[in-house]
Write a protein that holds these residues in place. Structure first.
Motif, PDB file in Angstrom:
ATOM      1  N   ASN B 345      49.755  34.602  27.205  1.00  0.00           N
ATOM      2  CA  ASN B 345      48.304  34.428  27.387  1.00  0.00           C
ATOM      3  C   ASN B 345      47.653  33.888  26.119  1.00  0.00           C
ATOM      4  N   GLU B 380      33.469  44.666  33.758  1.00  0.00           N
ATOM      5  CA  GLU B 380      34.934  44.661  33.644  1.00  0.00           C
ATOM      6  C   GLU B 380      35.602  44.408  35.003  1.00  0.00           C
ATOM      7  N   ARG B 383      35.082  40.758  35.929  1.00  0.00           N
ATOM      8  CA  ARG B 383      35.900  39.856  35.131  1.00  0.00           C
ATOM      9  C   ARG B 383      37.369  39.959  35.558  1.00  0.00           C
ATOM     10  N   GLN B 384      37.821  41.191  35.811  1.00  0.00           N
ATOM     11  CA  GLN B 384      39.220  41.368  36.224  1.00  0.00           C
ATOM     12  C   GLN B 384      39.490  40.606  37.521  1.00  0.00           C
ATOM     13  N   THR B 387      40.046  37.051  36.720  1.00  0.00           N
ATOM     14  CA  THR B 387      41.169  36.738  35.835  1.00  0.00           C
ATOM     15  C   THR B 387      42.310  36.087  36.609  1.00  0.00           C
ATOM     16  N   HIS B 389      45.968  35.662  36.473  1.00  0.00           N
ATOM     17  CA  HIS B 389      47.132  36.194  35.767  1.00  0.00           C
ATOM     18  C   HIS B 389      48.275  35.186  35.828  1.00  0.00           C
ATOM     19  N   GLU B 471      46.773  41.382  31.753  1.00  0.00           N
ATOM     20  CA  GLU B 471      45.597  40.878  31.060  1.00  0.00           C
ATOM     21  C   GLU B 471      44.385  41.653  31.549  1.00  0.00           C
ATOM     22  N   GLY B 472      43.621  42.203  30.633  1.00  0.00           N
ATOM     23  CA  GLY B 472      42.432  42.942  31.023  1.00  0.00           C
ATOM     24  C   GLY B 472      42.724  44.417  31.180  1.00  0.00           C
ATOM     25  N   PRO B 473      41.648  45.223  31.191  1.00  0.00           N
ATOM     26  CA  PRO B 473      41.823  46.668  31.158  1.00  0.00           C
ATOM     27  C   PRO B 473      42.107  47.322  32.514  1.00  0.00           C
TER      28      PRO B 473
END
Lengths: 695, 695
Positions: B345, B380, B383-384, B387, B389, B471-473
């Protein structure tokens, strides 16, 4: 002696003008951001200006200056506290990744950072890197008189005293802030020393904000500086010349004089460096801006570089750090994250072509590794035992508990798949803990975020987390326990495992028991904490021994490993414990592995037992061999929670050689015991004669 | 036309001699390892020889040749199969890490590699990288007539046909083997094209073993070569000139002639390239050896480099790969592991300074991301959801099951902390599986080793593992399910979760049921597999429905989530299931989330539900809205095993905004439903009106 003071001010002004002109034409407009940059200048690509005396023909350029192959490069960094120590490691990783030269790091540290970094570098064993430490606390009096408002605190100012603090024979040094990241070979930066004129002593990059122009806001009155001034995140220092020039007097005079009219430094050492340069401009050699791309608030750094290959050093000089606003911050952040999560073990690569004395212990280790037989079925075990894991102690801020004579630290180890246990553990154990975590560099960052987002964990400063970096296929359980044990700071330790939750009262009860049993007065005893287990995933924790016994009778709880391996805890004598009102003695028996409270100076765990099996058993044998009394505490208990087998366990449980190796290791352990304890160790061998199943 | 054949042989010999002489003096003895290297030559540091026409004064050197800033560099790689695809990705990571130029990758692939790499690059979205694919199967007839003994098989030979296979307007290309690792900027390699004379068409590094000298063992008869010959792991090809020169005829003639006396190629294309060069030595431009440091068996590579900074490209050209013997192999291995485990990434960083059209979809994504409100509490989540991936489908070798009309694939997703479930799952489900794994790059390697050391897993070729890079929380549970679902190759899928073990008979039973219920003939139905759970960590799996019912009555088993959330499975009607002998219909009800078997073309999961909560519920709503019958199978069951909450769950369960966000996402989901299904969707909204607890 360098020219100094008023009489030569005119000459200085002329030199400054010359410098500014050279700077404008050669440094791609670094000193004047407003003018459009001439297109052709891009060919310099961050290189230093050509020497006017050189043969700068039309078809060739001066060779890119490189320090002699294998020259030792000197780097100084001031670092204090837990968080800065983590920053320094990321900086050092980026530096090591691109370096091709041997390095000598001079670290000016407070006690916390020294403790962390000394352990880290000692266990990192990077070839061709030498480390020296300097006590920042001793330097404090030299700068503590300066009122300072910068977030770096007193430590920022210490860069001013490096000429006297560093060894007198050290002539040149690169000084770095902890918040810089390398994107290039530091030797290219070192090579810029060659461009210093006879009078220049300090190499600096221009400041990449309008701060020193004093126009950022109304009534903003910065310290004096030449134009935009210079940034001190990356400094080239000619220490030899500075000492000759009476640097100490020089900066103290300037600082004292400015402080007559200014209340304090705003940007720490940088304000003082700039005031000196304003006064003695011939001292400075301006460096290409790419060697300190500043992402400060109000940054103008975008004017410095035009393509990715320009970037040499990124400076996160904002309190916001990674959250700073810059058009290309995503790229910079990726560079930073690259090294943050980079496996530091990979930097142990040899710097071939430059023979250097190996790091302390490395040669011995190499010999031991070379003697291993790759065909030996236990090769992996023996290699794991010899592996020196990189250790980052107190990875997160930690306040040692105030010394108390009967205090006890819970000691345990875990990997990422048990991190979820920590919150519950914190609720059950209000006392200090020393935990070793077996993680990759990337997992350590994940762990950091986990703690930071947990209210329970982030408010506990008495829990010390020691990161042991992963290497090799076997879980080095006893090495981890030894790291956690060595870092416990109370006189007593409770040697537990991460899957156990202690009775809520255990911490208080243990301290009271230690006092009552007078362990402090030299009585060599191990206090046994009886262990239980639940097979139910959802489970209401008993609040007292009575409640625990009720659950036991109801079949909701069992004594630990009752179904698979009762021998491990049978000597605790659970039947007696039910009725006991006072501590009682028990005798060692084969395969006994209770959870115990012992003085901190107890024997270490035997590191030969990696992976799973016999790791605690061997420790209890050692306690018994050293004649520790075994005393069971009547009100103490811990309960094991169920969990899926960890990856580390499942990988080796199925291995056919695993059991054979464990047996070989046990045999060797007993041979060592006999050597150390003679006839007294016979009982352990005898106990071993009776064949049994695995632990 | 290039000079060819006998009449010019004398001239050719003279040219060759000249080349050899120049090579000796300028290439640091590359062409003659035996002689001691002159010390001063080290200054070339891997640079190309100076142009004899240049101004090579004593104080300056020719500028290091660099391609024009932002020039598009062309790279061709031949790649076939699952394992080579993984290799190519590591090579590409190393290339991207150091590159500063836009790249165009020309990938000659078989169907497997194309499938993998097309998905990977599409989801990787690296700026300034263009990808073109070429069908290796179409090229096969051009080389399949050549008998070949090299481990690279037919695909190695395909490098010979690149001049005709690549676009006719492509003039220059760098050709790379999949087993090379970059340690430098590929632009420096590209710059060596500038040193080609008018007649030179191929740039190659000398072979770094004595193979072509024919003295490695008795009766070793290699193909003809100039001296040690050249290695074709790194090639610079002037495609334009090769086409003009009639390359195709040339190599075919040479190969045909040599094969009259030699039985087969031993080193694939490399033998043929060398035979041609032996015949037409003026075609080759020898490259500095550092551009292809070969770690082959019998390697002499150590003679090539003298310090770390020399190394440009490492070539693992031995079937032993990382286990090859070389003095510095530890350093090379570290470089390789660096990129193997590097977070891909981070390579999405913009190549600023070189404006290029963004990768497909990237612009749209940027716009969507820019529209998000950072202050939104659900930022969040949103955004997730956006995302993209990176996805590496079929990370490990995989054989699709032979097409069968009623076959069913088990579909599930997991992260590293559930990998231990896989062996048990394989024992319970003998059919095909499509599993999405949410991993970091480093974890993917850990996973690879885990599978390779597991007998159970490594013998199963019908389990497809698709790596979705972290990627991401938030755990993107529904995106993962969609990846696994999209890769299922049978007509039916069993949508399960990783913590469930199916009844041993389930695979056979499901296929029989699908056939019996005639789902194949367009009947739109979801077959419900009733779910149970055990709270006991140690547990003996029931071998029949009768045994399961007995355990249920004994209280050892429960219906799934009976204690916390019975609504999730209540509509399955467990009471009826106890007695049922035949499949029975059930009706949708709010919050129903059964595990179902559906045709592969079923609706996708809604990616807005990341983290935990409502992710399956929304899918079942969608099935009901599309009028899938819900049919419970009387003999089917799965059992959930207990486990500690995953890190992903625990991080967000405690988050105060989590529930609010989930509610907001549910509301938006229902709004979307109404838009798509109109009045029919009203029942879902009505069901929502009744307030309830969380799922």
């Amino acid at each position: 002696m360098l020219p100094r003071g008023r009489p030569r001010a005119l000459g200085a002004a002329a030199l400054l003008l010359l410098l500014l002109l050279i700077g404008f034409f050669l440094f791609r407009g670094d000193l004047d951001y407003e003018r459009p940059r001439p297109r052709g200048a891009a060919a310099f690509d961050g290189d230093p200006p050509a020497d006017p005396g050189g043969h700068n023909g039309s078809d060739c350029i001066l060779p890119r200056p490189r320090p002699p192959k294998c020259e030792l490069l000197q780097v100084a960094i001031v670092c204090a506290g837990h968080n800065s120590s983590r920053d320094v490691i990321t900086l050092v990783k980026s530096m090591l990744f691109y370096r091709k030269n041997p390095l000598h790091l001079h670290l000016v540290t407070d006690a916390v950072a020294r403790n962390i970094l000394e352990t880290l570098f000692h266990t990192w064993m990077v070839p061709a890197v030498r480390i020296s430490f300097y006590n920042a606390d001793e330097l404090k009096p030299q700068v503590s008189w300066i009122p300072n408002k910068h977030y770096s605190g007193l430590y920022g100012l210490m860069k001013l005293v490096l000429p006297s603090a560093l060894p007198p024979d050290l002539a040149r040094v690169i000084v770095l802030d902890t918040d810089v990241t390398f994107a290039s070979n530091i030797a290219e930066l070192w090579a810029l020393f060659a461009h210093f004129s006879d009078k220049q002593v300090i190499g600096l990059v221009e400041n990449q904000s309008d701060w020193y122009l004093g126009n950022l806001w109304r009534n903003h009155r910065p310290w004096p500086a030449l134009g935009r001034g210079f940034n001190t995140g990356v400094i080239l220092l000619r220490l030899d010349r500075l000492r000759q020039a009476g640097w100490e007097q020089m900066w103290k005079l300037t600082a004292t004089r400015e402080l007559l009219t200014l209340p304090a430094t705003s940007l720490a050492d940088q304000d003082i460096f700039n005031a000196i340069i304003k006064e003695h401009p011939w001292l400075v050699q301006p460096l290409p801006c790419v060697w300190n791309v500043q992402l400060s608030d109000h940054t103008l750094a975008e004017r410095c570089y035009s393509e990715a290959s320009d970037l040499k050093v990124i400076h996160w000089n904002s309190p916001k750090k990674l959250r700073v606003k810059n058009k290309h911050v995503e790229s910079f952040r990726n560079l930073y994250l690259t090294f943050l999560e980079y496996d530091g073990n990979l930097l142990r690569r040899e710097l071939f072509g430059c023979p250097r004395p190996p790091p302390p212990g490395a040669e011995q280790l190499q010999r031991a590794l070379a003697q291993l037989d790759e065909e030996d079925a236990c090769f992996e075990f023996r290699r794991q035992q010899l592996t020196v894991h990189r250790v980052h102690i107190t990875f997160l801020p930690h306040k040692p508990p105030p010394p108390q004579p009967h205090d006890v630290t819970l000691v345990a180890q875990l990997s990422m798949d048990r991190v979820q246990m920590l919150e519950a553990l914190c609720r059950h154990w209000p006392g200090p803990m020393s935990l070793a975590l077996y993680l990759t560099d990337a997992e350590a960052q994940q762990f950091l975020r986990f703690v930071e987002t947990s209210v329970v964990l982030s408010t506990r400063q008495d829990v010390a987390y020691h990161v042991v970096y992963r290497e090799g296929p076997l879980y080095p359980i006893n090495q981890l326990r030894n790291v956690a044990l060595a870092q416990a700071l109370t006189p007593y330790v409770f040697l537990s495992d991460i899957d156990f939750l202690p009775a809520y009262s255990l911490y208080d009860y243990l301290r009271a028991s230690i006092k009552e049993l007078e362990l402090g007065s030299g009585r060599k005893a191990a206090l046994v904490v009886p262990a239980f287990e639940t097979l139910h995933y959802r489970f209401s924790f008993p609040s007292s021994k009575a409640e625990l016994l009720a659950l036991l009778d109801a079949g909701s709880l069992h004594t630990f490993r009752y179904h698979e391996w009762p021998r491990g805890h049978a000597p605790t004598d659970y039947a007696r414990w039910r009725e006991a009102q006072a501590p009682y003695h028990v005798q060692w028996a084969a395969d006994y592995e209770p959870y115990v409270v012992v003085p901190r100076d107890c024997p270490r765990y035997d590191p030969r037992f990696a992976g799973f099996g016999w790791n605690k058993v061997a420790h209890v044998v050692e306690l018994d061999a050293r004649e520790y009394e075994l005393l069971v505490l009547p009100e103490a208990f811990v309960i094991h929670l169920p969990h899926a087998p960890s990856l580390d366990i499942s990988r080796f449980r199925s291995s056919p050689t695993y059991r054979d190796c464990l047996q070989a290791l046990k045999d060797e352990f007993h041979q060592d015991l006999s050597r150390r304890y003679g006839a007294a160790a016979l009982k352990y061998l005898t106990a071993l004669q009776q064949p049994r199943g695995p632990t």
